[in-house]
Each structure stands twice: as structure tokens, then as C-alpha cells.
Design an enzyme around this catalytic site. Structure first.
Site, PDB file in Angstrom:
ATOM      1  CG  ASP A 117      -1.862   1.320   1.289  1.00  0.00           C
ATOM      2  OD1 ASP A 117      -2.593   1.425   0.258  1.00  0.00           O
ATOM      3  OD2 ASP A 117      -1.998   1.914   2.334  1.00  0.00           O
ATOM      4  CB  SER A 118       0.141   4.846  -0.542  1.00  0.00           C
ATOM      5  OG  SER A 118      -0.952   4.956   0.314  1.00  0.00           O
ATOM      6  CB  CYS A 147      -3.067   0.156  -2.299  1.00  0.00           C
ATOM      7  SG  CYS A 147      -3.180   1.987  -2.941  1.00  0.00           S
ATOM      8  CD  GLU A 203       0.194   6.699   6.055  1.00  0.00           C
ATOM      9  OE1 GLU A 203       1.034   6.498   6.647  1.00  0.00           O
ATOM     10  OE2 GLU A 203      -0.404   5.690   5.398  1.00  0.00           O
ATOM     11  CB  CYS A 260      -9.414   4.489   0.641  1.00  0.00           C
ATOM     12  SG  CYS A 260      -7.844   5.036   1.360  1.00  0.00           S
ATOM     13  CG  HIS A 277      -4.922   5.045   4.389  1.00  0.00           C
ATOM     14  ND1 HIS A 277      -4.443   4.384   3.396  1.00  0.00           N
ATOM     15  CD2 HIS A 277      -4.057   5.536   5.169  1.00  0.00           C
ATOM     16  CE1 HIS A 277      -3.076   4.680   3.298  1.00  0.00           C
ATOM     17  NE2 HIS A 277      -2.912   5.339   4.454  1.00  0.00           N
TER      18      HIS A 277
HETATM   19  N1  DGL Z   1      -4.697   3.240   1.010  1.00  0.00           N
HETATM   20  C1  DGL Z   1      -4.677   3.384  -0.321  1.00  0.00           C
HETATM   21  C2  DGL Z   1      -6.160   3.204  -1.263  1.00  0.00           C
HETATM   22  O1  DGL Z   1      -6.649   2.081  -0.924  1.00  0.00           O
HETATM   23  C3  DGL Z   1      -3.895   4.672  -0.951  1.00  0.00           C
HETATM   24  C4  DGL Z   1      -4.438   5.944  -0.217  1.00  0.00           C
HETATM   25  C5  DGL Z   1      -3.350   7.061  -0.842  1.00  0.00           C
HETATM   26  O2  DGL Z   1      -2.338   6.975  -0.574  1.00  0.00           O
HETATM   27  O3  DGL Z   1      -3.932   8.213  -1.190  1.00  0.00           O
HETATM   28  O4  DGL Z   1      -6.564   3.903  -1.969  1.00  0.00           O
END
Ligand code: DGL
Length: 282
Positions: free
Chosen positions: A10-11, A74, A155, A188, A190
Site C-alpha cells: 500500500d502507499s 491499495c 497517516e 480506500c 485507510h
Molecule cells: N490506501 C490506499 C487506497 O486504498 C492509498 C491512499 C493514498 O495513498 O492516497 O487507495
């Protein structure tokens, strides 16, 4: 049977929300995770940049970590770079996170339901959820809302407090009310970290969490290809999960400690840009 690890990436720390589901259902599997904490967020970057970052990480997991499968934890990368990654590494199964959740939404909703998908700018602009859901169930109504401020706040660990609640209301009050949304896809990885805030603010909503849904497609792919890990014998060394980050942020490390609270894992640093920079300076 294959005892090599499953690669996740993931990011940042968002993809970690998939891990508890996996460990509970498939406790024999070992994980090698990569969180690109130095370059997060991905969701407001261009497709070319997202593809470059994703291919660097997939190369690392497949070529230097020898993973047996890559699960893209992600939504942004799944929306933008899944086909590219599959072409780049045709021999390794690479799973996206969008299809399984879209399938759950398409199968579990009726025409009277109104589905909201929230995600990063890139995910919502790609229309990936809408295309997948309508591909399976064209009778459904789907609405998308980008929420770009969620990931930087998460984050930073700004989660269970009024700043996050206000930010959620800023993006979702009108969206949910105006479109009469009754089912919300957390598009997402997150966002499961703010699921409690969302259900507190909008108690009637049905939530679909792709971080949970991807488990079924991982399990199916392991079964189809005979890649499940073997039962550990009494003498086998304890399996170790490895969590790489391109910047070892405090929140990333805290989140991992929260998920594991014991032994059996290690946190490691790996930063492709920094290594290239040091190499150039030599
Ligand atoms: N957690 C990621 C997603 O599912 C990336 C969020 C990001 O880096 O903007 O899209």
C-alpha cells in the site's frame, strides 16, 4: 503447498487493515508487507507516478522477496496499475482489492439500495468501482465521493477525535443526505481505521469493507493454484512476517505493534529513491 510469503503493499499503513482478516482465516500464511510511507499519499498523484511507484514495489516483492502472490492492499493502485503489474509479472498471481468488494456490493444490493463509494481522487476518477459493480448488476445506483484529506490525517494518527469527525462530515454529510446513500463502500484501505467514526456519525449505513473482502479472493487463488502454506511441524522455525516501510514513521510502527502485540514479525526499512540517491553520490 508453498511456504513462501504473500506480498502485500500500500502507499502507507492503510493496507495493514487487511492483515488481521488474513491472519485469522489463514494463520499458516506468512506476510511480506511494503508500505510506501515516504511517498504517501498516492491518491492525488497522476496515473504515471502511481504506476511507477507500484511497479517498483511489485518488482521488489517478487524479485527480491520471492513472494508467491501479490495482494494489492491499495484501491488506488488497483484502480490505476493492476493491468500493468499483471503484464509486467505474468507468472505471479497479482490480486486487486476492488473486484472482490464490487462483487459483494453487486450481489448484496437490490435496485432500491443507493450505493456510495468513497476513496481517493484517483480511485473515484477512475470509476473502477462503478464499472465493476454495474458490470455485475446494471440495475444499481452508484455515487462516488473523493475524500483526499482522510489519508494524510490517518497517516498522522489523527483518527479518534473531532478533527477527523469534522473532516468526515465535510465530505459525507451532503453526499449521504442528498444521494440518500444507504450502503457505503470504504474504497480506500485507510478508511477502515475511521469506520467507527463513520458509523457513529451515520448509524444506519451498511458498510462494505474491501480490506475484509479481499480475503476470499486470496483464499480462492491459493486454493486454485495449490499455494497454501503447509501446517507447521513441531520443529519448524516460527514463521516471521516482515513489514517494510520506505520511511519508518512512528505511526506505521505503532500500527504494526497494535496488530501483533507479540513476536513473530520484524519491521524493516527499504527506500528505492534514497538508495538510488546514495548510489549517485558515490
Ligand atoms: N490506501 C490506499 C487506497 O486504498 C492509498 C491512499 C493514498 O495513498 O492516497 O487507495
Amino acid at each position: 503447498m508453498d511456504n513462501r510469503p504473500i506480498g502485500f503493499f500500500d502507499s502507507g499503513l492503510g493496507g495493514l487493515t487487511c492483515i488481521p482478516y488474513l491472519l485469522k482465516a489463514l494463520p499458516r500464511e506468512r506476510i511480506t508487507y511494503f508500505g510506501d510511507t515516504a511517498r504517501t499519499p498516492y491518491g492525488s498523484k497522476t496515473a504515471a507516478t502511481i504506476r511507477k511507484f507500484a511497479s517498483e514495489i511489485a518488482d521488489f516483492l517478487i524479485e527480491s522477496q520471492d513472494v508467491k502472490m501479490v495482494a494489492i492492499a491499495c484501491n488506488t493502485v488497483s484502480a490505476i496499475a493492476l493491468d500493468d503489474l499483471r503484464q509486467r509479472h505474468p507468472k505471479v498471481p497479482i490480486l486487486g482489492i476492488i473486484s472482490p468488494a464490487a462483487h459483494t456490493a453487486a450481489r448484496g444490493c437490490a435496485p432500491e439500495n443507493r450505493i456510495g463509494v468513497i476513496g481517493t481522487k484517483a480511485t473515484i476518477a477512475s470509476g473502477a468501482y462503478t464499472k465493476k459493480i454495474l458490470g455485475e448488476n446494471p440495475a444499481l445506483d452508484i455515487y462516488g465521493q473523493a475524500c483526499p484529506a482522510f489519508v494524510p490525517l490517518i497517516e498522522e494518527g489523527i483518527i479518534q477525535n473531532h478533527i477527523m469527525d469534522l473532516t468526515i462530515r465535510y465530505y459525507l454529510d451532503q453526499f449521504i443526505d442528498y444521494n440518500e446513500i444507504d450502503t457505503l463502500v470504504l474504497g480506500c484501505t485507510h478508511y477502515p481505521l475511521i469506520r467507527k467514526n463513520i458509523t457513529k456519525l451515520y448509524p444506519g449505513l451498511r458498510i462494505i469493507d474491501p480490506s475484509e473482502e479481499i480475503l476470499t479472493s486470496i483464499d480462492d487463488a491459493l486454493t486454485r493454484r495449490g499455494l497454501h502454506a503447509e501446517e507447521a511441524s513441531g520443529t519448524a522455525p516460527e514463521a516471521e512476517h516482515v513489514f517494510y516501510a520506505s520511511d519508518l514513521s512512528e505511526n506505521f510502527v505503532n500500527m504494526i505493534n497494535l496488530i501483533f502485540s507479540g513476536t513473530g514479525y520484524r519491521v524493516a526499512f527499504r527506500n528505492f529513491d534514497l538508495e538510488a540517491y546514495i548510489e549517485r553520490k558515490r
